[in-house]
Scaffold this motif. Structure first.
Motif, PDB file in Angstrom:
ATOM      1  N   ILE A  96       0.832  -1.211   0.000  1.00 26.83           N
ATOM      2  CA  ILE A  96       0.000   0.000   0.000  1.00 26.83           C
ATOM      3  C   ILE A  96       0.865   1.260   0.000  1.00 26.83           C
ATOM      4  CG2 ILE A  96      -1.652   1.359   1.356  1.00 26.83           C
ATOM      5  CD1 ILE A  96      -2.765  -1.331   2.402  1.00 26.83           C
ATOM      6  N   PHE A  97       1.873   1.295   0.871  1.00 22.53           N
ATOM      7  CA  PHE A  97       2.585   2.545   1.117  1.00 22.53           C
ATOM      8  C   PHE A  97       3.764   2.794   0.170  1.00 22.53           C
ATOM      9  CE2 PHE A  97       0.373   1.982   5.155  1.00 22.53           C
ATOM     10  CZ  PHE A  97      -0.188   3.237   5.288  1.00 22.53           C
ATOM     11  N   THR A  98       4.274   1.771  -0.478  1.00 21.50           N
ATOM     12  CA  THR A  98       5.331   2.018  -1.472  1.00 21.50           C
ATOM     13  C   THR A  98       4.803   2.827  -2.654  1.00 21.50           C
ATOM     14  OG1 THR A  98       6.469  -0.019  -0.824  1.00 21.50           O
ATOM     15  CG2 THR A  98       7.086   0.957  -2.921  1.00 21.50           C
ATOM     16  N   PRO A  99       3.691   2.414  -3.279  1.00 21.88           N
ATOM     17  CA  PRO A  99       3.130   3.261  -4.345  1.00 21.88           C
ATOM     18  C   PRO A  99       2.712   4.636  -3.846  1.00 21.88           C
ATOM     19  CG  PRO A  99       2.160   1.061  -4.400  1.00 21.88           C
ATOM     20  CD  PRO A  99       2.922   1.179  -3.114  1.00 21.88           C
ATOM     21  N   ALA A 100       2.222   4.703  -2.597  1.00 20.25           N
ATOM     22  CA  ALA A 100       1.799   6.002  -2.050  1.00 20.25           C
ATOM     23  C   ALA A 100       2.974   6.967  -1.976  1.00 20.25           C
ATOM     24  CB  ALA A 100       1.188   5.804  -0.661  1.00 20.25           C
ATOM     25  N   ALA A 105       5.553  11.890  -3.759  1.00 25.97           N
ATOM     26  CA  ALA A 105       6.898  12.478  -3.760  1.00 25.97           C
ATOM     27  C   ALA A 105       6.946  13.885  -4.358  1.00 25.97           C
ATOM     28  CB  ALA A 105       7.872  11.554  -4.471  1.00 25.97           C
ATOM     29  N   PRO A 106       6.313  14.153  -5.509  1.00 27.39           N
ATOM     30  CA  PRO A 106       6.366  15.519  -6.070  1.00 27.39           C
ATOM     31  C   PRO A 106       5.768  16.572  -5.129  1.00 27.39           C
ATOM     32  CG  PRO A 106       5.640  13.955  -7.738  1.00 27.39           C
ATOM     33  CD  PRO A 106       5.640  13.221  -6.433  1.00 27.39           C
ATOM     34  N   PHE A 107       4.647  16.232  -4.497  1.00 25.46           N
ATOM     35  CA  PHE A 107       4.012  17.171  -3.571  1.00 25.46           C
ATOM     36  C   PHE A 107       4.904  17.429  -2.359  1.00 25.46           C
ATOM     37  CE2 PHE A 107       1.436  17.762   0.287  1.00 25.46           C
ATOM     38  CZ  PHE A 107       0.796  18.951  -0.039  1.00 25.46           C
ATOM     39  N   LEU A 108       5.501  16.361  -1.827  1.00 23.17           N
ATOM     40  CA  LEU A 108       6.365  16.496  -0.661  1.00 23.17           C
ATOM     41  C   LEU A 108       7.566  17.390  -0.945  1.00 23.17           C
ATOM     42  CD1 LEU A 108       6.419  12.787   0.624  1.00 23.17           C
ATOM     43  CD2 LEU A 108       5.249  14.724   1.683  1.00 23.17           C
ATOM     44  N   SER A 109       8.176  17.179  -2.098  1.00 22.70           N
ATOM     45  CA  SER A 109       9.400  17.918  -2.417  1.00 22.70           C
ATOM     46  C   SER A 109       9.134  19.387  -2.695  1.00 22.70           C
ATOM     47  CB  SER A 109      10.104  17.270  -3.613  1.00 22.70           C
ATOM     48  OG  SER A 109       9.292  17.339  -4.762  1.00 22.70           O
ATOM     49  N   GLU A 110       8.080  19.691  -3.420  1.00 23.58           N
ATOM     50  CA  GLU A 110       7.825  21.067  -3.853  1.00 23.58           C
ATOM     51  C   GLU A 110       7.080  21.894  -2.809  1.00 23.58           C
ATOM     52  OE1 GLU A 110       5.985  21.181  -7.669  1.00 23.58           O
ATOM     53  OE2 GLU A 110       7.441  19.834  -8.594  1.00 23.58           O
ATOM     54  N   LYS A 111       6.036  21.311  -2.199  1.00 18.39           N
ATOM     55  CA  LYS A 111       5.163  22.087  -1.319  1.00 18.39           C
ATOM     56  C   LYS A 111       5.602  22.064   0.145  1.00 18.39           C
ATOM     57  CE  LYS A 111       2.491  23.061  -4.779  1.00 18.39           C
ATOM     58  NZ  LYS A 111       2.453  24.428  -5.349  1.00 18.39           N
ATOM     59  N   LEU A 112       6.029  20.879   0.636  1.00 15.92           N
ATOM     60  CA  LEU A 112       6.336  20.755   2.053  1.00 15.92           C
ATOM     61  C   LEU A 112       7.803  21.019   2.362  1.00 15.92           C
ATOM     62  CD1 LEU A 112       4.124  17.690   3.081  1.00 15.92           C
ATOM     63  CD2 LEU A 112       3.592  20.129   3.211  1.00 15.92           C
ATOM     64  N   LEU A 120      14.156  13.474  -6.381  1.00 13.00           N
ATOM     65  CA  LEU A 120      14.873  12.258  -6.764  1.00 13.00           C
ATOM     66  C   LEU A 120      15.298  11.407  -5.559  1.00 13.00           C
ATOM     67  CD1 LEU A 120      17.033  13.515  -9.770  1.00 13.00           C
ATOM     68  CD2 LEU A 120      15.040  12.013  -9.829  1.00 13.00           C
ATOM     69  N   PRO A 121      15.849  12.003  -4.486  1.00  9.93           N
ATOM     70  CA  PRO A 121      16.122  11.181  -3.293  1.00  9.93           C
ATOM     71  C   PRO A 121      14.873  10.507  -2.734  1.00  9.93           C
ATOM     72  CG  PRO A 121      17.325  13.243  -3.150  1.00  9.93           C
ATOM     73  CD  PRO A 121      16.417  13.367  -4.336  1.00  9.93           C
ATOM     74  N   LEU A 122      13.723  11.193  -2.779  1.00  7.93           N
ATOM     75  CA  LEU A 122      12.482  10.593  -2.297  1.00  7.93           C
ATOM     76  C   LEU A 122      12.078   9.391  -3.153  1.00  7.93           C
ATOM     77  CD1 LEU A 122      10.345  13.772  -1.455  1.00  7.93           C
ATOM     78  CD2 LEU A 122      11.150  12.066   0.177  1.00  7.93           C
ATOM     79  N   LEU A 123      12.199   9.539  -4.466  1.00 10.83           N
ATOM     80  CA  LEU A 123      11.848   8.441  -5.364  1.00 10.83           C
ATOM     81  C   LEU A 123      12.805   7.261  -5.206  1.00 10.83           C
ATOM     82  CD1 LEU A 123      11.012  10.444  -8.624  1.00 10.83           C
ATOM     83  CD2 LEU A 123       9.387   9.366  -7.052  1.00 10.83           C
TER      84      LEU A 123
END
Length: 520
Positions: A96-100, A105-112, A120-123
């Motif tokens: 469940i959480f790997t695809p999540a 990842a894009p939202f986390l990196s740009e907004k938060l 890229l490190p998140l991915l």
């Protein structure tokens, strides 16, 4: 030799080698991608820890506790059921959480995180989630049987693979940008975890006395009582870890926004956070391999004593763990404080982060106590209390970080102070909970003796560094001063009788050699 002491020694040896190899990894990363690259790596890392915490669901501790109790009764069927139910839970959660993580990842990196370069490190860390989910279950099984060798060897393999690949991957990806190099460091970690899992699975297949695949789904379907027993420990435990993971997840977010309020540029904020969490904190946390080893062995040891209603043994094990934590942590604080400039220069080629070490080192004694205290609470079925303590600490830490870091006069130093306030508060709350749960004698004289030894060796080391070895080469001065401090510290600990005869006699090759001396 007791299983507690034996398991602790194995984990101590493996932990020491693992930490040394881990430091080599960090040195390589720092040398190749600098404070800014380390900052990107460390800003993404809390997200990885949060996802892993959710996937593990607090099961490693629950597995170790329940397997230890089942083994004490000789119930092999129960052990198999615990393992199968745990594997089913972690595999479902990882799917469940790997695809999540990939989707968010894009939202986390740009907004938060407010730095798109963390994408890229998140991915890169997403593939490691199911690997760690399975390996944590196998580790919990071995720990419950108080067999620490497979977990210890798997950690060594992980670091060897990581250190083999990290230089090659960061160097290969660096021409494409600093974010690619940080992602390369993450991929090296993924490869290390994969090799570690393969070793654990091989060890498990060779040592187990039952077939896991036989009647797998039948055990899952009939495992309601086992699931409930696991959840009684896992839910409060995962709640406690979840609080810590969520707090760590929000930490770089709060830091980024509070420093922005203070007028600090994004690049400067990333560099400062990298210096604190990537340079200073790992050095201060180096001695925690000792407390982690003690904590890992403490859960099954106390669980076994609790199943036999041996309250005196529970108190004795906690006393041992706290005393060892203070002795070893005290030496570490002295060495790191006295040699802070030299150690940072030797490892990273820069004194960046030294000011954080000198600010935080004395308070890290509380941090070294925290793991054994939390392990004791979990083993005594007080994981819910530990969770509440962690929640209070996390809220206070985050609030202090925001209040101080948003002030231009504090900046990144406010982050360091907030981290200190958080773990000091949690440690004190854990200890207060222990005092309410069992009859516990706090031997104040022993701790005063250790504190006096710390002051004496610290002052002596500072004088030696400034007057005798300031003209020697960097590495030579570090080795000589560290050796003198360690020998002096250990000698004073033995002379003042802080290490007891029972502590040494449990280790045959040490106890036999020292049996002629009169220890308290």
């Amino acid at each position: 030799m007791s299983k507690f002491i034996q398991g602790t020694i194995i984990l101590l040896a493996a932990g020491l080698v693992t930490r040394v190899l881990g430091f080599i990894n960090r040195i390589v990363i720092a040398r190749f991608i600098g404070a800014e690259g380390v900052g990107l790596y460390m800003m993404a890392f809390p997200t990885f820890i949060l996802v892993v915490t959710i996937t593990q669901f607090g099961l490693p501790v629950a597995i170790a506790k329940n397997v230890a109790e089942a083994e004490a009764r000789g119930d092999t069927a129960k052990t198999k059921k615990i393992l199968i139910v745990s594997l089913a839970i972690t595999l479902i959660l990882s799917l469940i959480f790997t695809p999540a993580l990939l989707l968010l990842a894009p939202f986390l990196s740009e907004k938060l995180l407010t730095d798109p370069r963390t994408l890229l490190p998140l991915l890169a860390i997403a593939p490691v989630v199911p690997i760690i989910a399975v390996s944590s279950v196998i580790r919990g099984y071995f720990q419950g049987k108080q067999n620490m060798k497979p977990a210890a060897y798997s950690q060594l393999l992980e670091q060897v693979v990581r250190i083999t690949l990290i230089a090659a991957l960061t160097k290969a990806f660096l021409p494409y940008g600093i974010e690619y190099a940080a992602a390369g460091a993450m991929l090296a970690a993924v490869a290390g975890e994969l090799v570690s899992l393969v070793y654990l699975l091989t060890s498990f297949k060779l040592k187990k006395k039952f077939r896991v695949r036989k009647h797998f789904f039948k055990y899952v379907h009939e495992g309601k009582s086992t699931f409930k027993q696991l959840m009684n420990v896992a839910l409060p435990t995962t709640g406690s870890r979840m609080i810590g993971s969520i707090a760590w997840f929000f930490e770089p977010i709060v830091v980024a926004h509070s420093l922005a309020i203070a007028g600090v540029a994004t690049v400067v904020a990333t560099q400062g956070y990298g210096a604190l969490t990537g340079f200073a904190m790992p050095l201060l946390m180096l001695p925690s391999f000792i407390t982690i080893a003690l904590s890992t062995s403490l859960v099954p040891a106390i669980s076994e004593a609790k199943s036999k209603n041996n309250l005196r043994l529970i108190e004795y094990r906690i006393q041992q763990a706290l005393r060892f934590s203070f002795i070893t942590g005290g030496l570490a604080v002295v060495v790191i404080y006295v040699l802070s400039d030299q150690l940072m220069l030797a490892m990273y080629g820069s004194t960046t982060g030294t000011e954080f070490i000198k600010l935080m080192a004395p308070f890290f004694l509380f941090y070294y106590f925290q793991s054994p205290l939390q392990a004791a609470l979990q083993a005594m079925d007080l994981a819910r209390a530990a969770m509440i303590n962690s929640l209070i600490g996390a809220v206070v830490k985050t609030a202090v970080i925001f209040l101080l870091a948003s002030q231009p006069s504090f900046g990144i130093t406010g982050v360091a102070i907030g981290i200190l306030v958080g773990f000091v508060l949690v440690t004190l709350l854990h200890f207060a909970t222990i005092l309410k749960a069992i009859s516990f004698t706090f031997h104040m004289r022993e701790y005063i003796k250790i504190f006096v030894i710390m002051l004496a060796t610290g002052y002596g080391g500072h004088w030696i560094m400034n007057n005798l070895f300031n003209s020697l080469s960097l590495i030579t001065s570090i080795l000589l001063v560290a050796s003198i401090l360690s020998i002096t510290y250990a000698g004073l600990v033995l002379i003042l009788g802080i290490v007891r005869k029972n502590d040494l006699i449990a280790i045959p090759w040490i106890g036999k050699a020292l049996s002629k001396f009169a220890f308290k």
